[in-house]
Design an enzyme around this catalytic site. Structure first.
Site, PDB file in Angstrom:
ATOM      1  N   LYS A  47    -104.001  25.424 -14.517  1.00  0.00           N
ATOM      2  CA  LYS A  47    -104.308  26.356 -15.597  1.00  0.00           C
ATOM      3  C   LYS A  47    -103.217  27.409 -15.798  1.00  0.00           C
ATOM      4  CE  LYS A  47    -108.419  24.597 -16.399  1.00  0.00           C
ATOM      5  NZ  LYS A  47    -108.747  23.869 -17.646  1.00  0.00           N
ATOM      6  N   SER A 261    -112.703  19.151  -8.053  1.00  0.00           N
ATOM      7  CA  SER A 261    -112.444  18.419  -9.293  1.00  0.00           C
ATOM      8  C   SER A 261    -111.216  17.527  -9.155  1.00  0.00           C
ATOM      9  CB  SER A 261    -112.288  19.388 -10.472  1.00  0.00           C
ATOM     10  OG  SER A 261    -111.245  20.308 -10.250  1.00  0.00           O
TER      11      SER A 261
END
Length: 300
Positions: A47, A261
Site C-alpha cells: 500500500k 492475506s
C-alpha cells in the site's frame, strides 16, 4: 549524487522463488512460483505505492496542500502507508478502522502521528467507509478514497506491473493477488495484459464466514469503484484457516514472514500450480507478519 529520501525507497521490491512449499509436483510440471516482497517497502506493505501515488497526484491537481487534514477508512495497511506519506509531506491524518484489527496496525499508524477512530466490529469496513464520508461532509478533512481513486491502480500500472515484467524477463504467465481495495490487481492486470494478453490474472477472496485482514468479498453497494471484473480472469476463494496455516508454513519452510492475506495469495498460487505446466506464477506478498503477532496466528 543526491542522497535518497525515504520516499525514494518505495518500490523495486525483490521477486523471490519459493523453494520448498511447491514440492516435487511443481518441479515435475516445470512451474516456478515467485513472491513479490512488498513488505520491503518502507512502511511495510504494497500500500505504500498507492498511498504515495494518491497523495502526490492530489497535490499536483491542487486538491490538497501541506497542513490539510486527510481522512481514510482502512483495514490497516493503507492507513499505515498514508500515515507515513502524510508525515513525509506535512499533512494531518485521520484514520477510521474496525476495532477488531490488530493492535500492531494501530500502533504503527499512531507512530507516524495519525489520529485513529475505531469503528464497531459489527459494522466492518462498510461502517468505517460511511463514517469517513460523513466526516468529510462535516468539513473535518478530505478523503483520498483508496476505493474509488484511480491513482491507486495507477501506482501499480506504473511500478508493480513493470517490475514483475522486468524481473521475469517477460516470462510471467499467471499473476495472483489478494483482493481488498483491488488497486493492486487492477493496475498490474492492465500492465501485464498490455504486454501479453495471455497472462492469467487470479484474484483471491475469502470464503463465506472467513475474516482475512486485507481481503474482502464486498457487498455490491460497497464494491470499489476502481474494480473492473473484466480485468480478472479467475477468482479463487480461500479460507481463513488455510491462509493462517500457510502464513505459518511460509515462515517456517521458506523463511518468508508475511501477513495472512499474502499467505492466502500464496495458497492460491500453489493451487494454480497443480493445474498448469511450464508456468511462472507471481503472487503478491503484500506485507510482513510482524503486524499480526497479537492475533495469535504465530503462536510462541
Amino acid at each position: 549524487m543526491p542522497y535518497m529520501t525515504i520516499e525514494d525507497t518505495i518500490g523495486n521490491t525483490p521477486l523471490v522463488r519459493l523453494v520448498r512449499l511447491p514440492g516435487a509436483d511443481a518441479a515435475a510440471r516445470n512451474n516456478i512460483i515467485l513472491g513479490k516482497m512488498e513488505g520491503d517497502n518502507p512502511a511495510g506493505s504494497v500500500k505504500d505505492r498507492a498511498a504515495m501515488s494518491m497523495l502526490r497526484r492530489a497535490e499536483e491537481r491542487g486538491q490538497i496542500k501541506p497542513g490539510d487534514t486527510l481522512i481514510e477508512a482502512t483495514s490497516g495497511n493503507t492507513g499505515i502507508a498514508l500515515a507515513m506519506a502524510a508525515a513525509i509531506r506535512g499533512y494531518k491524518m485521520l484514520l477510521l478502522m474496525p476495532e477488531y484489527l490488530s493492535i500492531e496496525r494501530r500502533q504503527s499508524m499512531a507512530a507516524y502521528g495519525a489520529q485513529i477512530i475505531l469503528t464497531p466490529k459489527t459494522g466492518g469496513m462498510e461502517y468505517a467507509r460511511d463514517m469517513a464520508e460523513q466526516l468529510q461532509r462535516d468539513g473535518k478533512g478530505i478523503i483520498l478514497d483508496q476505493f474509488g481513486n484511480l491513482d491507486n491502480p495507477r501506482a501499480h500500472y506504473e511500478s508493480t506491473g513493470p517490475e514483475i515484467w522486468r524481473d521475469t524477463n517477460g516470462g510471467v504467465t499467471h499473476f495472483v493477488s489478494a483482493m481488498g481495495t483491488t488497486g493492486t490487481i487492477m493496475g498490474v492486470s492492465q500492465y501485464l495484459k498490455e504486454q501479453n494478453p495471455a497472462v492469467q490474472i487470479i484474484g483471491a477472496q475469502p470464503e463465506d464466514g472467513s475474516q482475512i485482514p486485507g481481503i474482502r468479498k464486498w457487498p455490491e453497494a460497497y464494491l470499489p469503484k476502481i474494480f473492473d471484473k473484466a480485468r480478472v480472469d479467475q477468482v479463487e476463494n480461500v479460507s481463513q484457516a488455510a491462509a493462517e496455516q500457510m502464513a505459518r508454513r511460509m515462515a517456517a519452510e521458506e523463511g518468508i514472514f508475511c501477513g495472512i492475506s499474502a499467505a492466502g495469495a500464496c495458497e492460491i498460487a500453489l493451487r494454480i500450480s497443480q493445474t498448469v505446466e511450464n508456468a511462472t506464477i507471481v503472487f503478491i506478498v503484500c506485507d510482513r507478519g510482524d503486524r499480526y503477532l497479537s492475533t495469535g496466528v504465530f503462536p510462541a
